[in-house]
Design an enzyme around this catalytic site. Structure first.
Site, PDB file in Angstrom:
ATOM      1  N   CYS A 333       0.771  -1.231  -0.021  1.00 17.18           N
ATOM      2  CA  CYS A 333       0.005  -0.072   0.031  1.00 17.18           C
ATOM      3  C   CYS A 333       0.841   1.246  -0.089  1.00 17.18           C
ATOM      4  O   CYS A 333       0.614   2.517  -0.570  1.00 17.18           O
ATOM      5  CB  CYS A 333      -0.983  -0.068   1.362  1.00 17.18           C
ATOM      6  SG  CYS A 333      -0.222  -0.437   2.767  1.00 17.18           S
ATOM      7  N   HIS A 794      -1.012   0.530   7.468  1.00 13.70           N
ATOM      8  CA  HIS A 794      -1.509   0.786   6.097  1.00 13.70           C
ATOM      9  C   HIS A 794      -1.620   2.249   5.778  1.00 13.70           C
ATOM     10  O   HIS A 794      -1.820   3.076   6.673  1.00 13.70           O
ATOM     11  CB  HIS A 794      -3.084   0.307   6.094  1.00 13.70           C
ATOM     12  CG  HIS A 794      -3.755   0.385   4.906  1.00 13.70           C
ATOM     13  ND1 HIS A 794      -3.300  -0.529   3.882  1.00 13.70           N
ATOM     14  CD2 HIS A 794      -5.074   0.793   4.496  1.00 13.70           C
ATOM     15  CE1 HIS A 794      -3.979  -0.301   2.839  1.00 13.70           C
ATOM     16  NE2 HIS A 794      -4.988   0.569   3.137  1.00 13.70           N
TER      17      HIS A 794
END
Length: 834
Positions: A333, A794
């Site tokens: 990510c 994330h």
């Protein structure tokens, strides 16, 4: 069929059976993101094993002359009904107990199932040959083609090998020192608690050396946090390699670190080694969290996750050009977020996407290994809209969801990730990484590959002016350096909700002591103006060695802009290190503005009437009898500089020439002399065997020199790079590509020294190319991080498109309702032109 058989016979010599080591690309097109699942399937060249989508296979046939391709098409199967699924929601999920993927106790990853059709296609007429057709052909054709088809289908594709199939974050290698570890019989016995560092009395982050039982604190980090480095220094002095972290010992094991192998390791004889110093593993209880436990906890954490991902709102899915999602390839990510933002910048669009036909036409025979081709492929995939399509429903026959999901088919940048991460110790792995570090890594690769022609990274490049003023003489010193990111400090003492924070801390301490549930955390609110004030305020340098006063004194350092880039990247310095070695993040909210005026921070250079500090080295260090001997250097300062990655000899010179006045002065010397030709040459003292001003005889690896020269550099440039990096080839290659402007202006004379050095009348070489203009900007994108450290969590990004904020969360692309601009990590501004 007889005609087809004749064609196959004529191309039989070009059809190969894959062998071990062959790179088989049967999952992804080399020039696009077409796959066997895409419309038209994938064509795999049966000679080079490169894959091509239907729109590029004719191009490859024309350029290469290859005629035989294996055509693979896949259709997704409907998933089986889960017995545990009630049909009204998601199936129950087991709580993970291991930091792992695809194994018992880890995070579960479901594999999709496909129906597959395979056949040989002969170009240019696209004649098709199935397995049934082969049965009617001559034996030599049938056997060769069948073997090639079977070999291709059974071979592991390159992308498959790079995917996360099964990953165990707790897996550690056995130390090579463990079995034969020598333990001293010194009578040392370690109590079960009450430990302290033998040197500094620190009571946290303590490590016991398994050879002699001595207890020291852990590493010191660049910002001064962590331990005081005494366990590492003990290893450097004794060579005893293994240490165990006190507080993590339980009957199941403990954290063991090998200083020699520079990694966490397994010690199969740990009970025996601990028993030698009176520690019984079976009676020990853990008192400190391991890194694994902290990472598992953060992967289930809520709070900022919900805010940053806008989980509470029903977001409207978006699709079309510039609105393409990217699949998460296992902690990718950070890469997804950075590349989404970069291809919003016009410089990257024009360099790679506008010229894509030219780039593809000039691509080498294996485009999967070409940087420009893969970057152009990614840019076109993101901007064209061809892959910006809704993902298929999870299963046929299931009732449609009442809420839009926002997931797209998107693109999986496997080739790109493999190429930009190749050879890098972190980006070649599937671990989570720092988005800021990846941004700089990618910019560095762009610089390497744009030695001639347009360089899009110039959009971010700017010059920093540092002004140091000696408070005793009031004389100044000016230096400039190139940077790409503005690092913004976070002054926690300027929080506007101090009372609320103090009350939350009091409640947390009460909960810890009473065993009650921990109250919800309170986020510190820091004004953006306070961050900018902290950035611009002068920094006091104590124990500064002044060349004007020829003594230690106090100085002030002011940092300003010498130029303003077209696009300004601001990194909020949220990350630091705790006492337990674990990186942590400051939980702060900053009111980042939509528009930014940095005009007041432009540097002015030397002022009229201002005198500069003379370029004079401090006096040599003398022993009490005034004889010139080997320098008495502060080993602690030398060690700190070495840990920052600087060559040992450069660190020794920095400490020597700043008169042992401390890390700040030594660091200033390093930053001011990094480009010196003899930066990493051995320290030579007056009165020693080498006369002042001479350079000791140097020895370079001929193999290393040949490798660098083969890249197109001169021998003198190769020697300069190796000299600057202590003869380490990998670091020398990085160094030489990051100093291209200096090298290209270096005219080498017959004596091996640059003409600029031998002729004082020459003008200094030109500096790096930078753009400049007004310092007024508007926010157009920001990248946010969720989690407690860069090692886990994330990333998502928000980008402003046509006055609408859009959230890019891997494959999900939606209109943003409440962009959390106060929780960002990297902010991207573009210049406002008046």
């Amino acid at each position: 069929m007889a005609e087809v058989s004749e064609v196959l016979m004529s191309v039989l010599s070009t059809i190969r059976v894959p062998r071990p080591g062959d790179r088989v690309h049967k999952d992804e097109c080399a020039l696009s993101f077409s796959s066997p699942e895409s419309e038209g399937g994938l064509y795999v060249c049966m000679n080079s094993f490169l894959g091509f989508g239907s729109q590029y296979v004719d191009r490859h046939h024309t350029r290469s002359g290859q005629r035989a391709y294996l055509h693979i098409s896949q259709t997704r199967k409907a998933p089986k009904e889960d017995d545990e699924n009630s049909g009204s929601g998601d199936p129950p999920k087991k709580k993970p107990t291991r930091l792992a993927i695809g194994i018992e106790g880890g995070f579960n990853v479901e594999q999709e199932q496909y129906e597959e059709e395979v056949k040989v296609v002969l170009f240019p007429d696209r004649q098709e040959v199935t397995s049934d057709d082969l049965a009617t052909m001559p034996d030599v054709v049938r056997e060769r083609v069948s073997l090639a088809m079977a070999g291709l289908m059974s071979a592991d594709s390159v992308s498959h090998a790079l995917q996360v199939q099964q990953w165990d974050g707790e897996l550690r290698a056995e130390s090579r020192h463990a079995v034969e570890l020598e333990q001293l019989n010194n009578g040392t016995k370690i109590p079960p608690s009450g430990w302290r560092c033998e040197v500094c009395d620190l009571q946290e982050n303590l490590w016991m050396n398994l050879s002699d039982g001595r207890v020291f604190c852990g590493r010191r980090y660049f910002d001064g946090s962590g331990g005081n480095n005494h366990a590492l220094l003990h290893f450097q002095q004794t060579g005893h390699p293994l240490a165990v972290k006190l507080g993590t010992i339980t009957p199941d094991g403990a954290d063991v670190y090998s200083y020699d192998e520079d990694d966490m390791v397994l010690d199969p004889k740990l009970p025996e080694h601990l028993s030698h110093f009176g520690i019984d593993m079976m009676t020990m209880e853990k008192t400190e969290h391991t890194m694994t436990e902290l990472e598992i906890a953060v992967n289930q954490r809520v709070g900022e996750w919900e805010v940053i991902q806008e989980s509470g709102a029903t977001l409207r899915p978006l699709s079309g050009p510039g609105l393409t999602g990217m699949k998460n390839l296992g902690n990718s990510c950070y890469l997804n977020s950075v590349m989404q933002v970069l291809f919003t910048v016009p410089d990257f669009q024009s360099k790679y996407v506008s010229n894509i036909d030219k780039i593809f036409n000039e691509a080498p025979s294996d485009p999967t290994q070409d940087f420009k081709t893969q970057v152009a492929k990614l840019g076109y995939g993101l901007l064209s809209g061809e892959y910006s399509k809704p993902a298929p429903d999870p299963g046929e026959g299931s009732e449609p969801s009442s809420e839009p999901r926002g997931d797209q088919v998107g693109i999986a940048a496997r080739m790109f990730k493999a190429l930009v991460g190749r050879g890098h110790p972190e980006f070649s792995t599937n671990r989570q990484q720092d988005a800021q570090e990846f941004l700089l890594h990618f910019i560095n690769m762009v610089e390497r590959n744009c030695r001639s022609g347009v360089n899009p990274s110039e959009a971010f490049r700017f010059l920093v002016e540092e002004r140091i003023v000696c408070q005793q003489s009031q004389k100044a010193k000016y230096t400039q350096r190139v940077d790409y990111i503005l690092q913004l400090p976070v002054p926690m003492d300027q929080a506007t909700n101090t009372e609320e924070l103090q009350e939350a801390e009091r409640q947390r301490e009460e909960a810890d002591s009473s065993g009650a549930p921990t109250p919800a955390p309170v986020r510190a609110c820091i004004p953006f103006t306070a961050c900018m004030a902290a950035l611009s305020e002068p920094e006091t340098l104590t124990d500064f060695w002044s060349s004007a006063a020829q003594a230690k004194t106090t100085a002030t350092k002011t940092t300003r802009f010498a130029s303003f880039p077209d696009h300004m990247v601001i990194q909020v310095k949220k990350f630091t290190f705790g006492q337990d070695w674990v990186p942590k993040k400051l939980d702060v909210s900053i009111d980042v503005p939509d528009t930014l005026d940095l005009t007041a921070l432009r540097g002015t250079g030397q002022q009229p009437g201002e005198e500069l500090l003379p370029e004079v080295a401090p006096p040599p260090l003398m022993t009490p009898d005034m004889e010139v001997k080997a320098p008495v250097l502060d080993d602690s300062t030398v060690s700190q500089l070495c840990e920052m990655g600087f060559p040992l000899e450069a660190c020794r010179k920095a400490v020597y020439y700043t008169g042992n006045t401390g890390i700040d002065a030594a660091m200033n010397w390093v930053m001011g002399h990094m480009d010196d030709p003899d930066f990493s040459a051995p320290l030579v003292l007056p009165g020693t065997s080498s006369a002042p001003g001479t350079t000791p005889t140097e020895s370079f690896s001929e193999e290393h020199l040949a490798t660098i020269v083969s890249m197109g550099f001169s021998r003198d440039q190769a020697m300069r790079a190796l000299r600057a990096t202590s003869n380490v080839l990998e670091r020398a290659v990085d160094w030489i590509f990051s100093h291209l402007d200096d090298l290209e202006s270096m005219e080498v004379s017959e004596g091996g020294r640059s003409a600029a050095e031998s002729e004082g009348s020459r003008e200094p070489p030109p500096g790096p190319k930078v753009r400049d203009g007004p310092g007024k900007y508007e926010l157009f994108a920001f990248i946010s991080h969720m989690g407690t450290s860069t090692m886990c969590g994330h990333y998502v990004c928000h980008i402003k498109k046509d006055q609408q904020w859009v959230i890019f969360n891997d494959q999900k692309v939606c209109a943003s309702e409440k962009p959390p601009k106060d929780l960002g990590y990297l902010y991207f501004y573009r210049r406002v032109t008046e």
